[in-house]
Design a protein around this motif. Structure first.
Motif, PDB file in Angstrom:
ATOM      1  N   ASP A  27      -2.323   1.641  -0.256  1.00 30.59           N
ATOM      2  CA  ASP A  27      -3.062   0.454   0.136  1.00 30.59           C
ATOM      3  C   ASP A  27      -2.221  -0.804  -0.057  1.00 30.59           C
ATOM      4  N   ILE A  28      -2.476  -1.787   0.784  1.00 29.60           N
ATOM      5  CA  ILE A  28      -1.809  -3.084   0.709  1.00 29.60           C
ATOM      6  C   ILE A  28      -2.867  -4.151   0.453  1.00 29.60           C
ATOM      7  N   HIS A  29      -2.698  -4.920  -0.602  1.00 29.75           N
ATOM      8  CA  HIS A  29      -3.675  -5.940  -0.995  1.00 29.75           C
ATOM      9  C   HIS A  29      -3.036  -7.316  -0.855  1.00 29.75           C
ATOM     10  N   VAL A  30      -3.555  -8.095   0.085  1.00 28.84           N
ATOM     11  CA  VAL A  30      -2.978  -9.384   0.420  1.00 28.84           C
ATOM     12  C   VAL A  30      -3.831 -10.513  -0.142  1.00 28.84           C
ATOM     13  N   SER A  31      -3.177 -11.499  -0.712  1.00 31.71           N
ATOM     14  CA  SER A  31      -3.860 -12.704  -1.183  1.00 31.71           C
ATOM     15  C   SER A  31      -3.059 -13.929  -0.739  1.00 31.71           C
ATOM     16  N   ASP A  32      -3.576 -15.119  -1.025  1.00 32.18           N
ATOM     17  CA  ASP A  32      -2.860 -16.348  -0.663  1.00 32.18           C
ATOM     18  C   ASP A  32      -1.571 -16.503  -1.447  1.00 32.18           C
ATOM     19  N   HIS A  33      -1.459 -15.782  -2.548  1.00 31.30           N
ATOM     20  CA  HIS A  33      -0.301 -15.929  -3.424  1.00 31.30           C
ATOM     21  C   HIS A  33       0.738 -14.831  -3.231  1.00 31.30           C
ATOM     22  N   GLY A  34       0.485 -13.905  -2.325  1.00 25.16           N
ATOM     23  CA  GLY A  34       1.435 -12.831  -2.092  1.00 25.16           C
ATOM     24  C   GLY A  34       0.746 -11.525  -1.785  1.00 25.16           C
ATOM     25  N   CYS A  35       1.315 -10.457  -2.302  1.00 26.05           N
ATOM     26  CA  CYS A  35       0.815  -9.131  -1.948  1.00 26.05           C
ATOM     27  C   CYS A  35       1.110  -8.142  -3.063  1.00 26.05           C
ATOM     28  N   HIS A  36       0.173  -7.258  -3.313  1.00 27.41           N
ATOM     29  CA  HIS A  36       0.384  -6.085  -4.139  1.00 27.41           C
ATOM     30  C   HIS A  36       0.259  -4.871  -3.229  1.00 27.41           C
ATOM     31  N   PHE A  37       1.247  -3.982  -3.271  1.00 28.14           N
ATOM     32  CA  PHE A  37       1.093  -2.757  -2.487  1.00 28.14           C
ATOM     33  C   PHE A  37       1.580  -1.565  -3.297  1.00 28.14           C
ATOM     34  N   LEU A  38       1.028  -0.410  -2.956  1.00 24.43           N
ATOM     35  CA  LEU A  38       1.291   0.828  -3.690  1.00 24.43           C
ATOM     36  C   LEU A  38       2.207   1.722  -2.866  1.00 24.43           C
ATOM     37  N   VAL A  39       3.180   2.307  -3.539  1.00 22.05           N
ATOM     38  CA  VAL A  39       4.152   3.156  -2.857  1.00 22.05           C
ATOM     39  C   VAL A  39       4.375   4.428  -3.657  1.00 22.05           C
ATOM     40  N   ALA A  40       4.903   5.438  -2.978  1.00 19.30           N
ATOM     41  CA  ALA A  40       5.303   6.665  -3.658  1.00 19.30           C
ATOM     42  C   ALA A  40       6.484   6.355  -4.574  1.00 19.30           C
ATOM     43  N   ALA A  41       6.455   6.900  -5.783  1.00 20.62           N
ATOM     44  CA  ALA A  41       7.479   6.584  -6.787  1.00 20.62           C
ATOM     45  C   ALA A  41       8.887   6.859  -6.288  1.00 20.62           C
ATOM     46  N   GLU A  42       9.036   7.864  -5.440  1.00 18.27           N
ATOM     47  CA  GLU A  42      10.382   8.253  -5.013  1.00 18.27           C
ATOM     48  C   GLU A  42      11.042   7.218  -4.091  1.00 18.27           C
ATOM     49  N   VAL A  43      10.270   6.270  -3.560  1.00 18.12           N
ATOM     50  CA  VAL A  43      10.870   5.240  -2.695  1.00 18.12           C
ATOM     51  C   VAL A  43      10.708   3.842  -3.294  1.00 18.12           C
ATOM     52  N   ALA A  44      10.163   3.746  -4.499  1.00 22.36           N
ATOM     53  CA  ALA A  44       9.850   2.447  -5.091  1.00 22.36           C
ATOM     54  C   ALA A  44      11.099   1.592  -5.286  1.00 22.36           C
ATOM     55  N   ASP A  45      12.166   2.166  -5.801  1.00 20.06           N
ATOM     56  CA  ASP A  45      13.386   1.398  -6.039  1.00 20.06           C
ATOM     57  C   ASP A  45      13.963   0.865  -4.734  1.00 20.06           C
ATOM     58  N   TYR A  46      13.957   1.685  -3.717  1.00 16.39           N
ATOM     59  CA  TYR A  46      14.466   1.259  -2.409  1.00 16.39           C
ATOM     60  C   TYR A  46      13.654   0.087  -1.883  1.00 16.39           C
ATOM     61  N   MET A  47      12.335   0.187  -1.996  1.00 15.80           N
ATOM     62  CA  MET A  47      11.470  -0.884  -1.509  1.00 15.80           C
ATOM     63  C   MET A  47      11.703  -2.171  -2.283  1.00 15.80           C
ATOM     64  N   ARG A  48      11.777  -2.055  -3.576  1.00 16.94           N
ATOM     65  CA  ARG A  48      11.921  -3.250  -4.421  1.00 16.94           C
ATOM     66  C   ARG A  48      13.238  -3.976  -4.117  1.00 16.94           C
ATOM     67  N   LEU A  49      14.286  -3.216  -3.857  1.00 16.89           N
ATOM     68  CA  LEU A  49      15.602  -3.817  -3.640  1.00 16.89           C
ATOM     69  C   LEU A  49      15.781  -4.366  -2.228  1.00 16.89           C
ATOM     70  N   ASN A  50      15.100  -3.790  -1.269  1.00 14.82           N
ATOM     71  CA  ASN A  50      15.377  -4.123   0.121  1.00 14.82           C
ATOM     72  C   ASN A  50      14.337  -4.997   0.807  1.00 14.82           C
ATOM     73  N   LEU A  51      13.148  -5.088   0.244  1.00 16.08           N
ATOM     74  CA  LEU A  51      12.148  -5.968   0.853  1.00 16.08           C
ATOM     75  C   LEU A  51      12.417  -7.401   0.390  1.00 16.08           C
ATOM     76  N   GLN A  52      13.112  -8.158   1.209  1.00  7.81           N
ATOM     77  CA  GLN A  52      13.521  -9.519   0.852  1.00  7.81           C
ATOM     78  C   GLN A  52      12.931 -10.584   1.766  1.00  7.81           C
ATOM     79  N   GLN A  53      12.276 -10.129   2.840  1.00  8.28           N
ATOM     80  CA  GLN A  53      11.728 -11.088   3.796  1.00  8.28           C
ATOM     81  C   GLN A  53      10.491 -10.503   4.457  1.00  8.28           C
ATOM     82  N   VAL A  54       9.473 -11.316   4.601  1.00  2.61           N
ATOM     83  CA  VAL A  54       8.252 -10.920   5.298  1.00  2.61           C
ATOM     84  C   VAL A  54       7.949 -11.984   6.338  1.00  2.61           C
ATOM     85  N   HIS A  55       8.071 -11.617   7.593  1.00  7.51           N
ATOM     86  CA  HIS A  55       7.791 -12.536   8.714  1.00  7.51           C
ATOM     87  C   HIS A  55       8.505 -13.876   8.506  1.00  7.51           C
TER      88      HIS A  55
END
Length: 260
Positions: free
Chosen positions: A125-153
């Motif tokens: 699930d992806i939870h969006v607020s005015d201050h950003g976003c919390h989203f849940l990911v499978a542990a095996e891809v968490a590090d990749y996501m954290r390091l590479n998600l640097q821009q949203v729109h």
């Protein structure tokens, strides 16, 4: 139950998932444990149906919070205690110093995540607020996501891993609209919700791009009812909140909630 009999209960496009789920259940009966990717509610229903056919197999679902829509499943022999098992779910927080975050929505975050080459099955699930976003990911891809998600729109963002108990579950946001429709047919209601002609709606429905309650639906005449969730590829999804009654002219007054 034979494979043909099993298939008869599900849409042809679901047969591949039915095969995978049946294999998971069979292996669990042979003392193997399987942790799946995130499943949508329809897939969870199919898996539960297959597990219930086996006396020696159990399943636990977890999406990181009690009201989660997308959940991982742990399929195991019935003698195994599952409550303490690690479900491999990580919470990632997305923030920014840019106040433009308040203008971003679910589709912006999802698009940026998938643009990194991430499979949808790895994202909960992806939870969006005015201050950003919390989203849940499978542990095996968490590090990749954290390091590479640097821009949203085009908004530069920072990410960090948080404990699951820090999740800010924002809940579902619905934009309510009222419709007056001649019938509860799928094509008619989808046409009115998205302001498209009936002719333009028929093509994507018959092409398998529409789902009702996460199940592919190709029949334009399918009647909808209160509680049904409808998605149309490329347009989003909505929920039939209430059938409020019938007018003197025999039209249905329907309250719709569009996911925003």
């Amino acid at each position: 139950m034979s494979t043909d009999q099993l298939y008869s209960h599900f849409h042809p496009d679901e047969h591949r998932f039915v095969d995978k789920a049946a294999e998971w259940v069979e292996r669990a009966g042979q003392h193997q444990v399987k942790l799946t990717d995130f499943l949508d509610p329809r897939q969870a229903f199919i898996l539960t149906t297959l597990v219930n056919r086996s006396q020696d197999v159990q399943v636990r679902f977890d999406g990181g919070h009690e009201q989660s829509e997308r959940r991982r499943a742990l399929i195991a022999p019935d003698y195994r205690a599952l409550e303490e098992e690690d479900m491999g779910i990580v919470l990632i927080s997305v923030t920014s110093l840019d106040d433009k975050l308040k203008d971003l929505d679910h589709s912006d975050y999802m698009g940026s995540i998938l643009a990194l080459g991430m499979k949808r099955d790895k994202i909960g699930d992806i939870h969006v607020s005015d201050h950003g976003c919390h989203f849940l990911v499978a542990a095996e891809v968490a590090d990749y996501m954290r390091l590479n998600l640097q821009q949203v729109h085009r908004v530069h963002v920072q990410t960090e891993v948080l404990p699951l108990e820090k999740l800010n579950a924002t809940g579902t946001k619905l934009e309510e609209i009222g419709l007056s429709v001649a019938s509860m047919r799928l094509d008619g209601i989808v046409s009115d919700v998205y302001h498209l002609s009936r002719a333009k709606i028929l093509t994507p429905i018959k092409a398998g791009r529409c789902k009702v309650n996460w199940k592919q639906e190709e029949d334009p005449s399918k009647p909808l009812k209160t509680g049904d969730v409808v998605s149309l590829q490329g347009f989003g999804r909505f929920k039939v909140l209430e059938v409020e009654g019938v007018t003197k002219k025999g039209r249905f007054r329907v309250k719709i909630g569009k996911y925003v």
